[in-house]
Design a protein around this motif. Structure first.
Motif, PDB file in Angstrom:
ATOM      1  N   LYS A 115      22.250  25.146  35.464  1.00 37.14           N
ATOM      2  CA  LYS A 115      22.435  26.348  36.252  1.00 37.14           C
ATOM      3  C   LYS A 115      22.059  26.124  37.711  1.00 37.14           C
ATOM      4  O   LYS A 115      22.603  26.766  38.605  1.00 37.14           O
ATOM      5  CB  LYS A 115      21.589  27.476  35.646  1.00 37.14           C
ATOM      6  N   ARG A 116      21.151  25.192  37.956  1.00 38.14           N
ATOM      7  CA  ARG A 116      20.724  24.903  39.326  1.00 38.14           C
ATOM      8  C   ARG A 116      21.805  24.202  40.142  1.00 38.14           C
ATOM      9  O   ARG A 116      21.716  24.121  41.368  1.00 38.14           O
ATOM     10  CB  ARG A 116      19.466  24.042  39.299  1.00 38.14           C
ATOM     11  N   ASP A 117      22.824  23.669  39.448  1.00 39.92           N
ATOM     12  CA  ASP A 117      23.890  22.945  40.149  1.00 39.92           C
ATOM     13  C   ASP A 117      24.951  23.876  40.719  1.00 39.92           C
ATOM     14  O   ASP A 117      25.930  23.402  41.321  1.00 39.92           O
ATOM     15  CB  ASP A 117      24.553  21.949  39.192  1.00 39.92           C
ATOM     16  N   LYS A 118      24.798  25.177  40.540  1.00 42.29           N
ATOM     17  CA  LYS A 118      25.750  26.116  41.131  1.00 42.29           C
ATOM     18  C   LYS A 118      25.697  26.031  42.654  1.00 42.29           C
ATOM     19  O   LYS A 118      24.630  25.958  43.254  1.00 42.29           O
ATOM     20  CB  LYS A 118      25.428  27.551  40.706  1.00 42.29           C
ATOM     21  N   ASP A 119      26.870  26.053  43.267  1.00 46.87           N
ATOM     22  CA  ASP A 119      26.966  26.063  44.729  1.00 46.87           C
ATOM     23  C   ASP A 119      27.976  27.149  45.108  1.00 46.87           C
ATOM     24  O   ASP A 119      29.178  26.885  45.203  1.00 46.87           O
ATOM     25  CB  ASP A 119      27.416  24.699  45.253  1.00 46.87           C
ATOM     26  N   LEU A 120      27.469  28.361  45.300  1.00 47.61           N
ATOM     27  CA  LEU A 120      28.345  29.505  45.524  1.00 47.61           C
ATOM     28  C   LEU A 120      29.095  29.397  46.848  1.00 47.61           C
ATOM     29  O   LEU A 120      30.281  29.739  46.926  1.00 47.61           O
ATOM     30  CB  LEU A 120      27.536  30.802  45.487  1.00 47.61           C
ATOM     31  N   LYS A 121      28.433  28.901  47.880  1.00 47.88           N
ATOM     32  CA  LYS A 121      29.088  28.781  49.183  1.00 47.88           C
ATOM     33  C   LYS A 121      30.240  27.780  49.125  1.00 47.88           C
ATOM     34  O   LYS A 121      31.302  28.005  49.715  1.00 47.88           O
ATOM     35  CB  LYS A 121      28.075  28.370  50.244  1.00 47.88           C
ATOM     36  N   ALA A 122      30.024  26.666  48.410  1.00 42.12           N
ATOM     37  CA  ALA A 122      31.103  25.682  48.260  1.00 42.12           C
ATOM     38  C   ALA A 122      32.270  26.282  47.486  1.00 42.12           C
ATOM     39  O   ALA A 122      33.437  26.036  47.806  1.00 42.12           O
ATOM     40  CB  ALA A 122      30.578  24.438  47.557  1.00 42.12           C
ATOM     41  N   GLY A 123      31.963  27.087  46.461  1.00 44.97           N
ATOM     42  CA  GLY A 123      33.018  27.735  45.695  1.00 44.97           C
ATOM     43  C   GLY A 123      33.841  28.685  46.544  1.00 44.97           C
ATOM     44  O   GLY A 123      35.075  28.716  46.444  1.00 44.97           O
ATOM     45  N   VAL A 124      33.175  29.453  47.397  1.00 42.81           N
ATOM     46  CA  VAL A 124      33.884  30.382  48.284  1.00 42.81           C
ATOM     47  C   VAL A 124      34.765  29.612  49.261  1.00 42.81           C
ATOM     48  O   VAL A 124      35.920  29.980  49.507  1.00 42.81           O
ATOM     49  CB  VAL A 124      32.885  31.270  49.042  1.00 42.81           C
ATOM     50  N   ALA A 125      34.237  28.513  49.810  1.00 44.16           N
ATOM     51  CA  ALA A 125      35.012  27.716  50.767  1.00 44.16           C
ATOM     52  C   ALA A 125      36.255  27.119  50.105  1.00 44.16           C
ATOM     53  O   ALA A 125      37.345  27.104  50.696  1.00 44.16           O
ATOM     54  CB  ALA A 125      34.133  26.609  51.340  1.00 44.16           C
ATOM     55  N   LEU A 126      36.122  26.632  48.875  1.00 43.60           N
ATOM     56  CA  LEU A 126      37.268  26.068  48.160  1.00 43.60           C
ATOM     57  C   LEU A 126      38.299  27.144  47.838  1.00 43.60           C
ATOM     58  O   LEU A 126      39.507  26.902  47.932  1.00 43.60           O
ATOM     59  CB  LEU A 126      36.790  25.386  46.878  1.00 43.60           C
ATOM     60  N   CYS A 127      37.834  28.334  47.453  1.00 45.90           N
ATOM     61  CA  CYS A 127      38.753  29.446  47.195  1.00 45.90           C
ATOM     62  C   CYS A 127      39.513  29.836  48.459  1.00 45.90           C
ATOM     63  O   CYS A 127      40.717  30.128  48.402  1.00 45.90           O
ATOM     64  CB  CYS A 127      37.988  30.654  46.659  1.00 45.90           C
ATOM     65  N   VAL A 137      35.863  26.960  40.667  1.00 44.68           N
ATOM     66  CA  VAL A 137      35.314  27.498  39.424  1.00 44.68           C
ATOM     67  C   VAL A 137      34.159  26.624  38.932  1.00 44.68           C
ATOM     68  O   VAL A 137      33.131  27.132  38.452  1.00 44.68           O
ATOM     69  CB  VAL A 137      36.419  27.605  38.352  1.00 44.68           C
ATOM     70  N   ILE A 138      34.309  25.319  39.064  1.00 45.10           N
ATOM     71  CA  ILE A 138      33.240  24.390  38.664  1.00 45.10           C
ATOM     72  C   ILE A 138      31.998  24.615  39.511  1.00 45.10           C
ATOM     73  O   ILE A 138      30.863  24.616  39.003  1.00 45.10           O
ATOM     74  CB  ILE A 138      33.734  22.933  38.774  1.00 45.10           C
ATOM     75  N   GLN A 139      32.182  24.846  40.804  1.00 46.69           N
ATOM     76  CA  GLN A 139      31.040  25.077  41.696  1.00 46.69           C
ATOM     77  C   GLN A 139      30.373  26.422  41.398  1.00 46.69           C
ATOM     78  O   GLN A 139      29.148  26.526  41.394  1.00 46.69           O
ATOM     79  CB  GLN A 139      31.501  25.037  43.158  1.00 46.69           C
ATOM     80  N   PHE A 140      31.163  27.451  41.120  1.00 43.22           N
ATOM     81  CA  PHE A 140      30.598  28.766  40.817  1.00 43.22           C
ATOM     82  C   PHE A 140      29.740  28.733  39.548  1.00 43.22           C
ATOM     83  O   PHE A 140      28.710  29.403  39.470  1.00 43.22           O
ATOM     84  CB  PHE A 140      31.718  29.803  40.637  1.00 43.22           C
ATOM     85  N   ASN A 141      30.180  27.961  38.553  1.00 46.25           N
ATOM     86  CA  ASN A 141      29.487  27.935  37.264  1.00 46.25           C
ATOM     87  C   ASN A 141      28.506  26.780  37.113  1.00 46.25           C
ATOM     88  O   ASN A 141      27.717  26.774  36.166  1.00 46.25           O
ATOM     89  CB  ASN A 141      30.519  27.856  36.128  1.00 46.25           C
ATOM     90  N   GLY A 142      28.562  25.809  38.024  1.00 47.16           N
ATOM     91  CA  GLY A 142      27.744  24.609  37.839  1.00 47.16           C
ATOM     92  C   GLY A 142      28.187  23.834  36.609  1.00 47.16           C
ATOM     93  O   GLY A 142      27.360  23.262  35.887  1.00 47.16           O
ATOM     94  N   SER A 143      29.492  23.828  36.338  1.00 48.17           N
ATOM     95  CA  SER A 143      30.030  23.192  35.131  1.00 48.17           C
ATOM     96  C   SER A 143      29.718  21.699  35.117  1.00 48.17           C
ATOM     97  O   SER A 143      29.808  21.020  36.137  1.00 48.17           O
ATOM     98  CB  SER A 143      31.544  23.395  35.046  1.00 48.17           C
ATOM     99  N   GLY A 144      29.364  21.214  33.934  1.00 51.44           N
ATOM    100  CA  GLY A 144      29.033  19.814  33.790  1.00 51.44           C
ATOM    101  C   GLY A 144      27.599  19.493  34.127  1.00 51.44           C
ATOM    102  O   GLY A 144      27.160  18.346  33.980  1.00 51.44           O
ATOM    103  N   GLY A 145      26.841  20.489  34.580  1.00 53.78           N
ATOM    104  CA  GLY A 145      25.441  20.290  34.939  1.00 53.78           C
ATOM    105  C   GLY A 145      24.606  21.464  34.457  1.00 53.78           C
ATOM    106  O   GLY A 145      24.915  22.112  33.464  1.00 53.78           O
TER     107      GLY A 145
END
Length: 351
Positions: A146-158, A136-144
């Motif tokens: 909008k450019r910090d979003k990493d959708l591929k990393a989010g999918v891999a973690l899911c 969820v943090i990777q999908f939203n780029g939480s704590g950073g």
């Protein structure tokens, strides 16, 4: 080493057999208690019984096996003692403590670096909720930004969390595949995963009901009950059954109580995820997606949106705008995020 027996010279004094128990046996008993306690008070009250139990209750073996329910503290009871207890459990290698303290530090105390480190530590030990939270943090780029979003990393973690049996991660992965979000679009596979997530949820509810009351299982499968939006399982509500919502992780309840109690006020423009079982706040304005039908609620993930839609939001969303959405006049969602799968959430587009 066993303690020597204490013989009293007074005949009237009663001999306490507890004093004769070896420390390693007491530690073993306390470790069993800490892993099965149903609330923080069940464990804390034992530690307050005597000095010996207080000392042995803080043994490394006992702290390493403390269950998640022991960490289900109220936000109003948060203190330096509670913080220190969680840190001691983390030092003892308790994975649930790593996750709980990581969530509290990242979202509540706004210590992003330390919170992420603790979540990563739990994720490396195959803790499914930690893997999903990092997704969820990777999908939203939480704590950073909008450019910090990493959708591929989010999918891999899911994907990894779903393999460990995490239902919300499996549901999120299904939406990503169906919408082509962070992964190549595969509608058929996405819908298969969504159906699988609902099947797992159904099995979880039936198993929980059977453990609590076997007779209620028969009632669940044969009778229909009135729909109540505040206490039903989002899957079974579609079929008219009234079943308690699956248990929410203590860390998520803590987050929601922390921000809703007024102890800490969110900055202007920041909102909580509308799903009652989530509790995650935005770390920057407009971080979460909002319902494009009514625009009144916001969600940190597609999984939370789908659950909240079936749990209560489909009863609250504006009927006029919903009718426009059904007829193509309500405004679509960006990035193909519209939820049109009748297995998950009908006509609940998010953007």
């Amino acid at each position: 080493m066993r303690r020597p027996l204490r013989y009293s010279h007074k005949v009237t004094d009663k001999y306490d057999l507890f004093d004769d128990l070896p420390d390693d046996l007491v530690v073993f008993i306390l470790s069993k208690l800490s892993s099965t306690a149903s609330s923080p008070s069940d464990f804390i009250n034992v530690l307050l019984t005597c000095k010996r139990l207080n000392r042995l209750g803080l043994h490394r073996l006992v702290l390493s096996r403390v269950g998640a329910k022991v960490f289900a503290m109220k936000a109003k009871n948060w203190s330096e003692f509670a913080h220190r207890f969680l840190k001691d459990c983390v030092k003892a290698g308790n994975v649930d403590a790593c996750y709980t303290l990581g969530m509290i530090r990242f979202y509540c105390l706004q210590n992003r670096g330390s919170g992420l480190a603790l979540l990563a530590k739990a994720a490396m030990k195959s803790h499914a909720p930690a893997l999903y939270s990092l997704a969820v943090i990777q999908f939203n780029g939480s704590g950073g930004s909008k450019r910090d979003k990493d959708l591929k990393a989010g999918v891999a973690l899911c994907a990894r969390a779903s393999l460990l049996g995490h239902i919300d991660a499996l549901r999120e992965l299904g939406h990503c595949l169906q919408d082509g979000y962070g992964v190549r679009q595969n509608i058929a596979e996405g819908r298969r995963l969504l159906i699988q997530a609902n099947a797992r949820e159904l099995a979880f509810v039936i198993r929980s009901v059977a453990q609590s009351s076997p007779s209620s299982t028969i009632s669940l499968l044969t009778n229909r009950c009135n729909f109540q939006t505040d206490s039903v399982c989002p899957l079974l509500s579609d079929y008219g059954y009234n079943v308690a919502v699956p248990e929410v992780h203590p860390a998520n309840w803590f987050l929601r109580e922390w921000f809703e109690s007024g102890r800490v006020v969110l900055e202007d423009g920041l909102r909580l995820c509308a799903h009652i079982g989530c509790g995650r706040p935005e770390t920057r304005p407009h971080e979460f997606r909002r319902c494009s039908v009514c625009g009144k609620v916001n969600y940190c993930s597609r999984g939370c949106q789908a659950l909240d839609w079936k749990l209560r939001h489909k009863m609250e969303c504006s009927p006029v705008q919903l009718w426009l959405q059904e007829n193509g006049g309500g405004g679509g969602a960006g990035n193909g995020a519209g939820m049109e799968d009748d297995v998950v959430a009908q006509n609940a587009a998010i953007e």
